[in-house]
Motif scaffolding. Sequence first.
Motif, PDB file in Angstrom:
ATOM      1  N   THR A   1     -10.087   3.413   0.835  1.00 32.18           N
ATOM      2  CA  THR A   1     -10.749   2.619   0.451  1.00 32.18           C
ATOM      3  C   THR A   1      -9.367   1.710   0.340  1.00 32.18           C
ATOM      4  O   THR A   1      -8.318   1.830  -0.140  1.00 32.18           O
ATOM      5  CB  THR A   1     -11.232   0.834  -0.716  1.00 32.18           C
ATOM      6  N   ALA A   2      -8.972   0.233   0.776  1.00 30.38           N
ATOM      7  CA  ALA A   2      -8.008  -0.183   0.747  1.00 30.38           C
ATOM      8  C   ALA A   2      -7.452  -0.813  -0.516  1.00 30.38           C
ATOM      9  O   ALA A   2      -6.532  -0.240  -1.274  1.00 30.38           O
ATOM     10  CB  ALA A   2      -7.795  -1.686   1.464  1.00 30.38           C
TER      11      ALA A   2
ATOM     12  N   TYR B   1       0.664  -1.142   0.101  1.00 32.67           N
ATOM     13  CA  TYR B   1       0.251  -0.352   0.124  1.00 32.67           C
ATOM     14  C   TYR B   1       0.689   1.578   0.196  1.00 32.67           C
ATOM     15  O   TYR B   1       2.298   1.132   0.446  1.00 32.67           O
ATOM     16  CB  TYR B   1      -0.694   0.297   1.429  1.00 32.67           C
TER      17      TYR B   1
ATOM     18  N   ARG C   1      -1.495  -1.212  11.696  1.00 28.81           N
ATOM     19  CA  ARG C   1      -1.845  -0.220   9.940  1.00 28.81           C
ATOM     20  C   ARG C   1      -1.120   1.060  10.821  1.00 28.81           C
ATOM     21  O   ARG C   1      -1.651   1.450  11.241  1.00 28.81           O
ATOM     22  CB  ARG C   1      -2.951  -0.080  10.250  1.00 28.81           C
TER      23      ARG C   1
ATOM     24  N   GLY D   1       1.271  -4.566   4.225  1.00 27.69           N
ATOM     25  CA  GLY D   1      -0.095  -4.726   4.623  1.00 27.69           C
ATOM     26  C   GLY D   1      -0.010  -5.559   5.445  1.00 27.69           C
ATOM     27  O   GLY D   1      -0.212  -6.838   6.058  1.00 27.69           O
TER      28      GLY D   1
ATOM     29  N   PHE E   1      -2.327   5.548   6.606  1.00 26.77           N
ATOM     30  CA  PHE E   1      -3.168   4.312   6.140  1.00 26.77           C
ATOM     31  C   PHE E   1      -4.960   4.581   6.622  1.00 26.77           C
ATOM     32  O   PHE E   1      -5.614   4.509   6.273  1.00 26.77           O
ATOM     33  CB  PHE E   1      -2.776   2.742   6.397  1.00 26.77           C
TER      34      PHE E   1
ATOM     35  N   LEU F   1      -8.319   5.597   5.126  1.00 28.69           N
ATOM     36  CA  LEU F   1      -9.589   4.868   5.169  1.00 28.69           C
ATOM     37  C   LEU F   1     -10.318   5.949   5.856  1.00 28.69           C
ATOM     38  O   LEU F   1     -11.938   5.755   5.316  1.00 28.69           O
ATOM     39  CB  LEU F   1      -9.153   3.637   6.025  1.00 28.69           C
TER      40      LEU F   1
END
Length: 117
Positions: free
Chosen positions: A109-110, A82, A96, A92, A100, A104
């Motif tokens: 979105t992821a 990511y 988190r 990942g 990140f 969200l």
Amino acid sequence: MAKTLNTLLKQIAQLQKQADSLRSREKTEVVARIKEAIAHYGITTDELFGASPVKATRKRVVKAEGKARKPAAKKAGGVAKYTDGTGRTWSGVGKRPNWFKDALAAGKTAEDLLVSR
């Protein structure tokens, strides 16, 4: 004449005291001779012990049970899965990162944050 265990243990303790005393006396004499030789020859600590001691690092070879072993290799960082587009990445795995979670919370979105390959 049979000796008892206690008699032998007392003798051992006496002999150990004598040995410790003798060792201490000899050590004092040896240190004095070494100091005299250092002063006479003008020996420096670098000459005596090598270059200035360097802080131990994890990279030095450690001897265990008489065998040298290599230092453990560093674990490879995970491959970035990511990204936020500004250089911050996350594999990942693990907790988190804040960027990140913030993305969200902002409605992304992821899947939007996946690294394009």
